[in-house]
Design a protein around this motif. Sequence first.
Motif, PDB file in Angstrom:
ATOM      1  N   ALA A  72    -134.469 -14.923  60.713  1.00 46.68           N
ATOM      2  CA  ALA A  72    -134.862 -15.789  61.814  1.00 46.68           C
ATOM      3  C   ALA A  72    -134.602 -17.259  61.073  1.00 46.68           C
ATOM      4  N   ASN A  73    -133.515 -17.805  61.366  1.00 44.07           N
ATOM      5  CA  ASN A  73    -133.214 -19.028  60.799  1.00 44.07           C
ATOM      6  C   ASN A  73    -134.046 -20.081  60.838  1.00 44.07           C
ATOM      7  N   ALA A  74    -134.847 -20.442  61.880  1.00 47.59           N
ATOM      8  CA  ALA A  74    -135.619 -21.366  62.247  1.00 47.59           C
ATOM      9  C   ALA A  74    -136.969 -21.209  61.287  1.00 47.59           C
ATOM     10  N   LYS A  75    -137.338 -19.893  60.933  1.00 48.08           N
ATOM     11  CA  LYS A  75    -138.435 -19.718  59.905  1.00 48.08           C
ATOM     12  C   LYS A  75    -138.056 -19.646  58.568  1.00 48.08           C
ATOM     13  N   GLN A  76    -136.608 -19.547  58.281  1.00 49.73           N
ATOM     14  CA  GLN A  76    -136.067 -19.445  56.851  1.00 49.73           C
ATOM     15  C   GLN A  76    -136.654 -17.977  56.476  1.00 49.73           C
ATOM     16  N   THR A  77    -136.605 -17.013  57.160  1.00 52.66           N
ATOM     17  CA  THR A  77    -137.444 -15.531  56.770  1.00 52.66           C
ATOM     18  C   THR A  77    -135.970 -14.395  56.931  1.00 52.66           C
ATOM     19  N   VAL A  78    -136.364 -13.754  56.313  1.00 60.43           N
ATOM     20  CA  VAL A  78    -135.406 -12.761  56.335  1.00 60.43           C
ATOM     21  C   VAL A  78    -136.265 -11.313  56.447  1.00 60.43           C
ATOM     22  N   PHE A  79    -136.070 -10.435  57.466  1.00 61.13           N
ATOM     23  CA  PHE A  79    -137.102  -9.163  57.604  1.00 61.13           C
ATOM     24  C   PHE A  79    -135.944  -7.746  57.206  1.00 61.13           C
ATOM     25  N   LEU A  80    -136.982  -7.014  57.016  1.00 63.95           N
ATOM     26  CA  LEU A  80    -136.402  -5.371  56.928  1.00 63.95           C
ATOM     27  C   LEU A  80    -137.445  -4.629  57.622  1.00 63.95           C
ATOM     28  N   GLN A  81    -137.016  -3.958  58.681  1.00 70.36           N
ATOM     29  CA  GLN A  81    -137.805  -3.264  59.347  1.00 70.36           C
ATOM     30  C   GLN A  81    -137.288  -1.609  58.900  1.00 70.36           C
ATOM     31  N   MET A  82    -138.431  -0.986  58.263  1.00 68.69           N
ATOM     32  CA  MET A  82    -138.109   0.226  57.738  1.00 68.69           C
ATOM     33  C   MET A  82    -138.740   1.547  58.561  1.00 68.69           C
ATOM     34  N   ASN A  83    -138.176   2.269  59.344  1.00 68.24           N
ATOM     35  CA  ASN A  83    -138.812   3.335  59.904  1.00 68.24           C
ATOM     36  C   ASN A  83    -138.223   4.637  59.472  1.00 68.24           C
ATOM     37  N   SER A  84    -139.059   5.546  59.786  1.00 66.30           N
ATOM     38  CA  SER A  84    -138.797   7.025  59.156  1.00 66.30           C
ATOM     39  C   SER A  84    -138.749   7.280  57.596  1.00 66.30           C
ATOM     40  N   LEU A  85    -139.623   6.424  57.460  1.00 69.49           N
ATOM     41  CA  LEU A  85    -139.909   6.284  55.732  1.00 69.49           C
ATOM     42  C   LEU A  85    -140.003   7.553  55.045  1.00 69.49           C
ATOM     43  N   LYS A  86    -139.360   7.624  53.813  1.00 70.46           N
ATOM     44  CA  LYS A  86    -139.594   9.016  53.009  1.00 70.46           C
ATOM     45  C   LYS A  86    -140.097   8.790  51.662  1.00 70.46           C
ATOM     46  N   PRO A  87    -140.599   9.577  50.897  1.00 68.73           N
ATOM     47  CA  PRO A  87    -140.830   9.401  49.620  1.00 68.73           C
ATOM     48  C   PRO A  87    -140.122   8.763  48.741  1.00 68.73           C
TER      49      PRO A  87
END
Length: 114
Positions: A72-87
Amino acid sequence: QVQFVESGGGLVQPGGSLRLSCTVSGSMFIFSAFGWYRQAPGKQRDLVAQITPDGSSVYTDSVKGRFTISRANAKQTVFLQMNSLKPEDTAVYYCNVPDDLRSWGQGTQVTVSS
Protein backbone atom coordinates in the motif's frame (compact mmCIF):
# COMPACT_ATOMS: atom_id res chain seq x y z
CA GLN A 1 17.40 6.33 6.42
CA VAL A 2 15.09 3.36 5.81
CA GLN A 3 13.61 1.67 8.87
CA PHE A 4 11.23 -1.28 9.10
CA VAL A 5 8.58 -1.97 11.76
CA GLU A 6 7.02 -5.43 11.46
CA SER A 7 3.82 -6.47 13.21
CA GLY A 8 0.96 -8.94 13.08
CA GLY A 9 2.60 -12.13 14.24
CA GLY A 10 1.23 -14.47 16.86
CA LEU A 11 0.32 -18.01 17.77
CA VAL A 12 -1.96 -19.81 15.34
CA GLN A 13 -3.06 -23.40 14.85
CA PRO A 14 -2.05 -25.36 11.75
CA GLY A 15 -4.31 -24.41 8.87
CA GLY A 16 -4.89 -20.94 10.28
CA SER A 17 -4.10 -17.51 8.84
CA LEU A 18 -2.18 -14.39 9.79
CA ARG A 19 -1.59 -11.06 8.09
CA LEU A 20 1.77 -9.42 8.69
CA SER A 21 2.44 -5.73 8.16
CA CYS A 22 5.70 -3.88 7.61
CA THR A 23 5.67 -0.11 7.86
CA VAL A 24 8.63 1.46 6.09
CA SER A 25 10.07 4.89 6.80
CA GLY A 26 11.99 6.82 4.15
CA SER A 27 11.19 8.72 0.99
CA MET A 28 11.91 6.09 -1.66
CA PHE A 29 9.08 3.65 -0.87
CA ILE A 30 7.25 3.83 -4.21
CA PHE A 31 10.47 3.19 -6.13
CA SER A 32 11.62 0.22 -4.04
CA ALA A 33 11.09 -3.50 -4.16
CA PHE A 34 10.48 -5.20 -0.81
CA GLY A 35 10.76 -8.69 0.51
CA TRP A 36 9.57 -10.72 3.46
CA TYR A 37 12.21 -12.90 5.07
CA ARG A 38 11.97 -15.46 7.84
CA GLN A 39 14.40 -17.03 10.25
CA ALA A 40 13.64 -20.16 12.21
CA PRO A 41 15.69 -21.07 15.30
CA GLY A 42 19.13 -22.31 14.31
CA LYS A 43 18.58 -21.59 10.63
CA GLN A 44 19.59 -18.86 8.22
CA ARG A 45 17.34 -16.00 7.26
CA ASP A 46 15.63 -16.73 3.95
CA LEU A 47 13.64 -14.63 1.50
CA VAL A 48 10.13 -16.06 1.09
CA ALA A 49 8.32 -13.40 -0.97
CA GLN A 50 9.15 -10.21 -2.78
CA ILE A 51 7.24 -7.49 -4.59
CA THR A 52 8.44 -5.02 -7.19
CA PRO A 53 7.51 -1.33 -7.35
CA ASP A 54 4.83 -2.14 -9.94
CA GLY A 55 3.32 -4.90 -7.79
CA SER A 56 4.74 -8.02 -9.41
CA SER A 57 5.49 -10.75 -6.88
CA VAL A 58 7.69 -13.81 -6.55
CA TYR A 59 7.54 -16.57 -3.93
CA THR A 60 9.75 -19.34 -2.74
CA ASP A 61 8.33 -22.77 -3.53
CA SER A 62 7.44 -23.65 0.04
CA VAL A 63 4.92 -20.80 0.34
CA LYS A 64 3.51 -20.61 -3.19
CA GLY A 65 -0.27 -20.73 -3.21
CA ARG A 66 -0.45 -20.04 0.54
CA PHE A 67 1.22 -16.63 1.02
CA THR A 68 0.41 -13.37 -0.76
CA ILE A 69 2.58 -10.27 -0.63
CA SER A 70 1.07 -6.87 -1.33
CA ARG A 71 1.86 -3.21 -0.83
CA ALA A 72 0.00 0.00 0.00
CA ASN A 73 2.12 2.85 -1.29
CA ALA A 74 0.04 5.59 0.34
CA LYS A 75 0.62 3.96 3.73
CA GLN A 76 4.22 2.93 2.99
CA THR A 77 3.30 -0.54 4.17
CA VAL A 78 4.02 -4.02 2.86
CA PHE A 79 1.76 -6.92 3.81
CA LEU A 80 2.12 -10.69 3.89
CA GLN A 81 -1.13 -12.64 3.98
CA MET A 82 -0.37 -16.16 5.19
CA ASN A 83 -2.99 -18.88 4.80
CA SER A 84 -2.95 -22.63 5.43
CA LEU A 85 -0.13 -22.17 7.88
CA LYS A 86 2.07 -25.13 8.76
CA PRO A 87 4.32 -25.78 11.77
CA GLU A 88 7.34 -25.34 9.49
CA ASP A 89 6.28 -21.73 8.91
CA THR A 90 7.22 -20.97 12.51
CA ALA A 91 9.88 -18.27 12.45
CA VAL A 92 10.60 -14.61 13.05
CA TYR A 93 9.49 -12.67 9.98
CA TYR A 94 11.26 -9.56 8.73
CA CYS A 95 10.96 -7.22 5.77
CA ASN A 96 13.78 -5.53 3.88
CA VAL A 97 14.90 -4.43 0.43
CA PRO A 98 16.11 -7.41 -1.63
CA ASP A 99 19.55 -6.92 -3.20
CA ASP A 100 20.08 -3.76 -1.14
CA LEU A 101 19.67 -4.89 2.45
CA ARG A 102 19.28 -2.24 5.12
CA SER A 103 19.37 -2.51 8.90
CA TRP A 104 16.90 -5.13 10.08
CA GLY A 105 13.85 -4.32 12.15
CA GLN A 106 12.85 -6.25 15.23
CA GLY A 107 10.77 -8.74 13.27
CA THR A 108 7.51 -10.37 14.29
CA GLN A 109 7.24 -13.87 15.71
CA VAL A 110 4.95 -16.37 13.99
CA THR A 111 4.31 -19.63 15.81
CA VAL A 112 2.21 -22.36 14.22
CA SER A 113 1.32 -25.01 16.73
CA SER A 114 -1.62 -26.98 18.03
